[in-house]
Design a protein around this motif. Structure first.
Motif, short mmCIF file in Angstrom:
data_model
loop_
_atom_site.label_atom_id
_atom_site.label_comp_id
_atom_site.label_asym_id
_atom_site.label_seq_id
_atom_site.Cartn_x
_atom_site.Cartn_y
_atom_site.Cartn_z
N ALA A 70 0.83 -1.20 0.00
CA ALA A 70 0.00 0.00 0.00
C ALA A 70 0.86 1.26 0.00
N LEU A 71 0.48 2.20 -0.83
CA LEU A 71 1.09 3.53 -0.85
C LEU A 71 0.01 4.54 -0.51
N GLY A 72 0.22 5.27 0.59
CA GLY A 72 -0.76 6.28 1.00
C GLY A 72 -0.39 7.65 0.50
N GLU A 73 -1.33 8.58 0.60
CA GLU A 73 -1.06 9.99 0.30
C GLU A 73 -1.68 10.83 1.41
N PRO A 74 -1.07 12.00 1.72
CA PRO A 74 -1.58 12.81 2.82
C PRO A 74 -2.68 13.79 2.41
N THR A 75 -2.94 13.88 1.12
CA THR A 75 -3.99 14.77 0.61
C THR A 75 -4.44 14.22 -0.73
N HIS A 76 -5.65 14.54 -1.12
CA HIS A 76 -6.18 14.10 -2.41
C HIS A 76 -6.09 15.24 -3.43
N GLY A 77 -6.16 14.86 -4.69
CA GLY A 77 -6.34 15.85 -5.75
C GLY A 77 -5.07 16.47 -6.29
N GLU A 78 -3.90 15.96 -5.93
CA GLU A 78 -2.63 16.52 -6.41
C GLU A 78 -1.98 15.53 -7.37
N ASP A 79 -1.96 15.87 -8.66
CA ASP A 79 -1.43 14.95 -9.66
C ASP A 79 0.06 14.67 -9.49
N ILE B 101 2.47 22.75 -0.10
CA ILE B 101 1.45 22.85 -1.15
C ILE B 101 1.09 24.34 -1.21
N PRO B 102 1.92 25.16 -1.85
CA PRO B 102 1.72 26.62 -1.78
C PRO B 102 0.34 27.07 -2.23
N HIS B 103 -0.23 26.43 -3.26
CA HIS B 103 -1.54 26.86 -3.76
C HIS B 103 -2.68 26.50 -2.81
N GLN B 104 -2.39 25.71 -1.76
CA GLN B 104 -3.38 25.42 -0.73
C GLN B 104 -3.01 26.06 0.61
N ARG C 78 2.11 18.92 12.93
CA ARG C 78 1.81 20.29 12.55
C ARG C 78 0.32 20.41 12.27
N VAL C 79 -0.31 21.46 12.71
CA VAL C 79 -1.71 21.72 12.38
C VAL C 79 -1.76 22.34 11.00
N SER C 80 -2.45 21.69 10.07
CA SER C 80 -2.46 22.16 8.69
C SER C 80 -3.44 23.31 8.50
N PRO C 81 -3.05 24.35 7.72
CA PRO C 81 -3.99 25.41 7.40
C PRO C 81 -5.00 24.96 6.35
N TYR C 82 -4.77 23.80 5.74
CA TYR C 82 -5.64 23.29 4.69
C TYR C 82 -6.30 22.01 5.19
N PHE C 83 -7.62 22.02 5.33
CA PHE C 83 -8.32 20.90 5.96
C PHE C 83 -8.14 19.60 5.19
N GLY C 84 -7.80 19.67 3.89
CA GLY C 84 -7.66 18.48 3.09
C GLY C 84 -6.31 17.81 3.19
N TYR C 85 -5.42 18.32 4.04
CA TYR C 85 -4.07 17.77 4.16
C TYR C 85 -3.83 17.30 5.59
N SER C 86 -3.29 16.08 5.72
CA SER C 86 -3.03 15.51 7.04
C SER C 86 -1.54 15.21 7.19
#
Length: 400
Positions: free
Chosen positions: A29-38, A326-329, A370-378
């Motif tokens: 399994a390979l996880g990702e910490p956020t969705h939607g980033e190509d 993720i500067p754009h987020q 770290r507390v993320s400023p973007y709710f979609g990132y963990s």
């Protein structure tokens, strides 16, 4: 300490992944910490290509609707149709719009072009037909299971007719009512019809099991596997809808737990068929308990990865992905006393880290999430490092 961490870094390659593991796992399994980033999906695609070509993995499975994934599997294993249509009908959560997912489908089909049926790479979705805001009607999976059995077993063994199922199901918008996720009273899941459907679905699955010897001779193993998928999905959805109608304080915990339980059932079925590569959010694949806040309430549950790992042991391996920015987020360079901050200080843009050696290297630093400023990132939880086999680190994520 930076030197110690640097000593654990490798290129993101299949040989380096295998070097971290005691044996080749059945499910990797390979996880990702956020969705939607190509960018993250491009890293996934390249690593998965190598693992297929060099390690012989036979299935690629992602966090997408398991029923819709059948459309993609049919296409990549030689089916007809247009790629645009497959991307639209074969993915949930909007994943079909991703250029990286499109490239994955294109590559799998090309890989299979000159291979015999038995050697073709398969595709699967392993999520239930669920969204964070609700769940699908059980109609598709329940009627598909009934149709499969009706064509292959004696009629008097069936617990009901197709017309009975249709009557009890009613209109699909009863099941997909958008307000039901937040208002249990709007859910149809504990109606008399839904309760009867749960019993009938259970009887249909039992019939599938008891007639297995005959079904193996009457149709292909693939058809039987799909029928089992229909059964898991139908019973899972009916169970999920039942608890959507529940008003107790444990309602949300039950719902997120049931979703990951459905994922785990699909993953264990894939493991029966052969080796598979998996991709989903870190939170669905990790061995530690998953946590989040829903409606301002803390929710904690065992992920699909935790369930599968408990069942398979070393035949399950988990690589988490971590990232720097993720500067754009609005996710800027991580603080130096976090796990991501320590990794961000290294010069490479992408690399693979031995997570357990990293846990030892940072033990005295006591980094905190770290507390993320973007709710979609963990961000990674440092307490979870000992339950991770490796970390794929990607330094900066440009806009997709």
């Amino acid at each position: 300490m930076a030197t110690d961490i640097r000593d654990t870094a490798h290129a993101v390659e299949s040989s380096a992944v295998m070097g971290l593991l005691p044996a080749r796992p059945r499910l990797l399994a390979l996880g990702e910490p956020t969705h939607g980033e190509d960018t993250l999906l491009d890293v996934r695609n390249e690593l998965f290509r190598q693992l297929v070509e060099q390690e012989g993995y036979g299935t690629i499975a992602i966090e997408s609707d398991c029923m819709m994934g059948l459309v993609v599997d049919d296409y990549v294993t030689g089916g007809t149709g247009a790629l645009d249509d497959v991307m639209e009908r074969g993915f949930s959560h909007g994943w079909g719009a991703s250029a990286a997912n499109r490239e994955l489908v294109r590559w799998i089909r090309a890989y299979n072009a000159d291979r015999p049926v038995s050697g073709r790479l398969r595709f699967a979705g392993f999520d239930g037909p669920l969204e964070i805001t609700g769940a699908a009607s059980p109609r598709q999976s329940l009627t598909a299971l009934h149709d499969y059995l009706a064509a292959r077993v004696e009629t008097d063994l069936l617990p009901c007719s197709a017309d009975t199922l249709d009557r009890l199901l009613g209109t699909d918008d009863r099941w997909t009512e958008p307000t039901a996720m937040m208002d249990p009273s709007r859910s149809v899941g504990q109606s008399a019809e839904a309760r009867e459907l749960r019993l009938l679905a259970d009887d249909l699955v039992a019939l599938l099991d008891t007639e297995t010897p005959q079904l193996f001779t009457a149709a292909s193993r693939d058809d039987w596997d799909r029928a089992r998928l229909y059964g898991r999905t139908a019973t899972g959805l009916l169970r999920y809808h039942f608890w959507m109608a529940d008003a107790s304080p444990s309602r949300l915990t039950r719902l997120v737990s049931l979703r990951d339980s459905m994922m785990a059932g699909n993953l264990l079925a894939l493991a029966e068929r052969g080796s598979a590569l998996l991709h989903a959010h870190n939170g669905h694949l990790q061995r530690a308990k998953s946590t989040m806040r829903m409606s301002s309430l803390p929710v904690e549950w065992w992920s699909a990865g935790a369930i599968v790992s408990a069942r398979l042991g070393e035949e399950y391996a988990f690589l988490a992905t971590a990232l720097g920015t993720i500067p754009h987020q609005g996710v800027e360079a991580p603080a130096p006393d976090t796990v991501e901050g320590l990794l961000y200080a290294l010069p490479e843009d992408r690399y693979l880290i031995d997570a357990r050696r990293l846990a030892t290297a940072v033990a005295n630093a006591q980094p905190v999430p770290r507390v993320s400023p973007y709710f979609g990132y963990s961000p990674l939880d440092p307490a979870h490092l000992t339950g991770i086999d490796g970390i794929v680190f990607v330094k900066d994520i440009p806009p997709s």
